[in-house]
Design an enzyme around this catalytic site. Sequence first.
Site, mmCIF file in Angstrom:
data_model
loop_
_atom_site.group_PDB
_atom_site.id
_atom_site.type_symbol
_atom_site.label_atom_id
_atom_site.label_comp_id
_atom_site.label_asym_id
_atom_site.label_seq_id
_atom_site.Cartn_x
_atom_site.Cartn_y
_atom_site.Cartn_z
ATOM 1 C CB SER C 63 43.457 33.272 41.331
ATOM 2 O OG SER C 63 43.171 33.665 42.723
ATOM 3 C CE LYS C 66 40.022 34.849 41.683
ATOM 4 N NZ LYS C 66 40.707 35.606 42.442
ATOM 5 C CE1 TYR C 188 35.817 33.400 43.005
ATOM 6 C CE2 TYR C 188 36.226 32.362 45.102
ATOM 7 C CZ TYR C 188 36.620 33.237 44.054
ATOM 8 O OH TYR C 188 37.861 34.159 44.126
ATOM 9 C CE1 TYR C 240 45.502 37.002 43.684
ATOM 10 C CE2 TYR C 240 47.634 36.100 43.485
ATOM 11 C CZ TYR C 240 46.176 36.019 43.703
ATOM 12 O OH TYR C 240 45.869 34.635 43.444
ATOM 13 C CB VAL C 258 46.905 31.375 46.826
ATOM 14 C CG1 VAL C 258 46.816 32.952 46.800
ATOM 15 C CG2 VAL C 258 45.717 30.536 46.669
#
Lengths: 304, 304, 304, 304
Positions: C63, C66, C188, C240, C258
């Site tokens: 992530s 992102k 992605y 998160y 993660v």
Amino acid sequence: MNYQAVLNYISEFIQPEFGKGKVADYIPSLANIPPTKFGMAIHMVDGQTYKVGDAEENFSIQSISKLFVLQLVMRHMGDMVWTKVGKEPSGDPFNSLVLLEHENGIPRNPFINAGALATTDMLMSTTQDASLLIRNYLKFISMNPAIESDPLVAQSELETSHVNHALAHLMKSYGVIENDVGALIEVYCQHCAISMNCVDLAAAILPLADKGYSAVCGETILPERNAKRLNAVMLTCGTYDSVGSFAYRVGLPAKSGVGGGIVAVVPGKMSIAVWSPELDKFGNSYVGTAALEQFTSLTHCSIF
Amino acid sequence: MNYQAVLNYISEFIQPEFGKGKVADYIPSLANIPPTKFGMAIHMVDGQTYKVGDAEENFSIQSISKLFVLQLVMRHMGDMVWTKVGKEPSGDPFNSLVLLEHENGIPRNPFINAGALATTDMLMSTTQDASLLIRNYLKFISMNPAIESDPLVAQSELETSHVNHALAHLMKSYGVIENDVGALIEVYCQHCAISMNCVDLAAAILPLADKGYSAVCGETILPERNAKRLNAVMLTCGTYDSVGSFAYRVGLPAKSGVGGGIVAVVPGKMSIAVWSPELDKFGNSYVGTAALEQFTSLTHCSIF
Amino acid sequence: MNYQAVLNYISEFIQPEFGKGKVADYIPSLANIPPTKFGMAIHMVDGQTYKVGDAEENFSIQSISKLFVLQLVMRHMGDMVWTKVGKEPSGDPFNSLVLLEHENGIPRNPFINAGALATTDMLMSTTQDASLLIRNYLKFISMNPAIESDPLVAQSELETSHVNHALAHLMKSYGVIENDVGALIEVYCQHCAISMNCVDLAAAILPLADKGYSAVCGETILPERNAKRLNAVMLTCGTYDSVGSFAYRVGLPAKSGVGGGIVAVVPGKMSIAVWSPELDKFGNSYVGTAALEQFTSLTHCSIF
Amino acid sequence: MNYQAVLNYISEFIQPEFGKGKVADYIPSLANIPPTKFGMAIHMVDGQTYKVGDAEENFSIQSISKLFVLQLVMRHMGDMVWTKVGKEPSGDPFNSLVLLEHENGIPRNPFINAGALATTDMLMSTTQDASLLIRNYLKFISMNPAIESDPLVAQSELETSHVNHALAHLMKSYGVIENDVGALIEVYCQHCAISMNCVDLAAAILPLADKGYSAVCGETILPERNAKRLNAVMLTCGTYDSVGSFAYRVGLPAKSGVGGGIVAVVPGKMSIAVWSPELDKFGNSYVGTAALEQFTSLTHCSIF
């Protein structure tokens, strides 16, 4: 059909079901009931009655009272009742505040706690002593002048009614509740705490099985139209979050209470009341549901 | 009772109801249907049939197909079907993904989209060509070998099926869906796009009115037990988020589709199909619901 | 301050923290990483760097990618990016579809999966090969031409991407996603599968610590205004469902993945990257968070 | 930097912003405030102060009081406060009961109503007269012995506090609230109704800007650790459901109230208080937010 033989058979048939449910324990008065109690009574539209087991022992009717409050409100307000309460299954646990927030404080139906608080509030707005009116109505339709609310149960409920207070205050913030919240909760706890037995209850709901007429009272209690509609609301909303399973298994309009009672209607034929205190995970009598399933299976009286 | 006269009366009675609903417009093939179409057919368990209006004009059965998929899955899997789909009313709009997330990917019931995707998936796992099986089943139970899926409608549905793709992928993430998502959506769109008329549909659901037996086919299609259970599931889950109101107003087990069709069952007596394209805000035929309400009111055939 | 000594101290200090978290196990490539890996690197705005432990070992950035996708989209679209994705903390688990349904398919922020799918989709609409663009950007800002996506990890992610497919299809149903869902998920998964080490990552986010300027590249990568805004989004949405706890304990803008990596920014002073594979229940590196907490505590560099 | 000139500039700059928000109207005392009021004050850690506009006019601090209640509870209970209230952004409107139901009655953070009811309850459990303690604390830290609660505002709040009653009863059902709900709501309404001006408020929060020390009082009010933590909680939870946007635009820890006040902290440098009654859709002062955004933009004091 020999209904007495059917009831006798069922009272044997359900013996292995004891111990699979759990007696309501949120107030002492309910927790102390012996778990293996079982009673069942039926009232035919022609006046005949049958009973088995502990059918004449009183128990706390709890949410079954919501059915009678709704009857009284419909009598006073007709379809206007549906401006302040819906008639759709809730799909959520019976205390949920979530839906109230999403739906402008209008409870999904009159048989969840929020909905019964709304109907009780409407009744209070139309009469001076709503508690008295509810008791007198039950005395009349069951032809038993001894029916009373148990003050100990009512007091216990009052002391553990934080969620009901929350529901009522939230509805009041939306203008759905008119009366004082404290007074409302008191009336609500009083009618939940009414004690009745299976024979009384079967008599009390006989009008729903006979187009509004009661052979017990010898007169018409409800318009036919309302009797049918109450049966529809019971079928889709009467047994907490298991209305689909209940319709699938039992196939009758019914209303249950956490005291272990269930009342059911076979339109055109008879009314039924069953009592056994152990509850399934949804709050319906475990043994009572099994008894009703067996009853409709043996007598082919499912409405489906 | 003179059912033909009743149907004739109803076809007049509902005239003022046109214009109050809205034809489904998410695909062109549905949007282009003339809004004032109205047809109704009934099939008595003794074999007699009555019809009125556009009862022999084909329309897209849409979600009514979910009822037949469920019948086929129950035939193959029995009660095992309920391990992958619930039978409780959803309480949420029919596409909602929310409940799937809270309930491990198990859809609430077989009549919301997610549930019908699950039953379609189960059917695909038990047969080589599920689309063919569904069509053949409908041809047989309605005794009309001309029934087909409309390829243009199926193609349009496929192109606007993003939410169904989302539902299927989410269920696949929980292991509820076994087959390829693309193939599943294709079969699903094909059975939604099946064209039938009211006469066909009334015939097709006759077994639900007669303990599983069909006077049209001259044989038993379903076990009595399944017929009753399907009626129970229809009553509590068959009309999207207005099952409570529908039971209250109409009082019959029913399944609706956004093509404007509704099928309903009077247990022991007859099956009914009605069609009119304008929908209420829940997705049920506006005029069709009014026609059914008038029908049960005139013939006193509500199950309540 | 002797930052090398601080890093050395921390690498000892965190030893007792191993075994308290859990390595991500949803794909084999992540599950097989030795759980006691620990690396940390810092990059001062003046160009000095410090590192300790496994700081030069590659891991899957997941992530954290992102953050870089968002940078590229902001470069192309400026504040228009916020028309298709929000910038508020989600308050719900990072895969939740619920909010999408309530908010017209607009994801809460660019750091939940739905939001990163939206930003990846926007990037695909502005460039021919979004995967290549992301990799080239990372090679440049970390001055390491060897950075690549791990094809095995990307393939594994693709095979377990049912929830992401569901999210993308749902957003497509609202018109938020423009590109083909299959192609989108592929891009992605590829950027999530990029392998980098702590030294690379600390270099890559140095512009966020120095008003957009990177001493590593010797040029301005982002406008100052965007650097500050990305830090704000990281602080409120980067870790998160524990952004509040993370701000309380660590007090730095940060983004976690993660794979066990976390990047953090001390505005005006330095960038930090830490890696250790065991995760807390929210999906952040357990040991990495403890290391960052100790770091801000020892060096008094919390932004609060 | 000439801060007085900056404040003067801002008081001109924000003139076109009037009329874009809406004054809180749920109680008359708030609704009657002239909408174009604007005041701003800053307090440097070295003791210097600057002010502009209506900076010495009292207004209702409303939810800003939650910050001071939290300070007092942390003083008494330390980190134990977090056993009864979370510190994550809520992601839901500030009155929501939904999260309470899903999270065992533990409010998401101390700055939503439910959370402030929980902290007020904790304070009541540790002191005889919580209302008096809060007022005395504010008198001391702002060095203004004239600070009082407005009894008319408190009374109005009390009369419209149905949602707060609902929240408190629901939390009591989970055992999170210890004190009598009626008494709790009274204390809560009293501290929300406290009247202060911008100069007072800037002084009162100076400790948060200076590691717990207040140049106004000449002594340390909070441990440094708590000052940093309170800033972190303000940044992630202080401005209702727009914490992400607020951090993005303003970039400072802040707490707002529906009276139109906002307090903000520039760690290590200064405290700020701004007041203007018109609110944006989230409940934050529309003009006040614009003023703070302009302030951090002009003085480059964003923490990011």
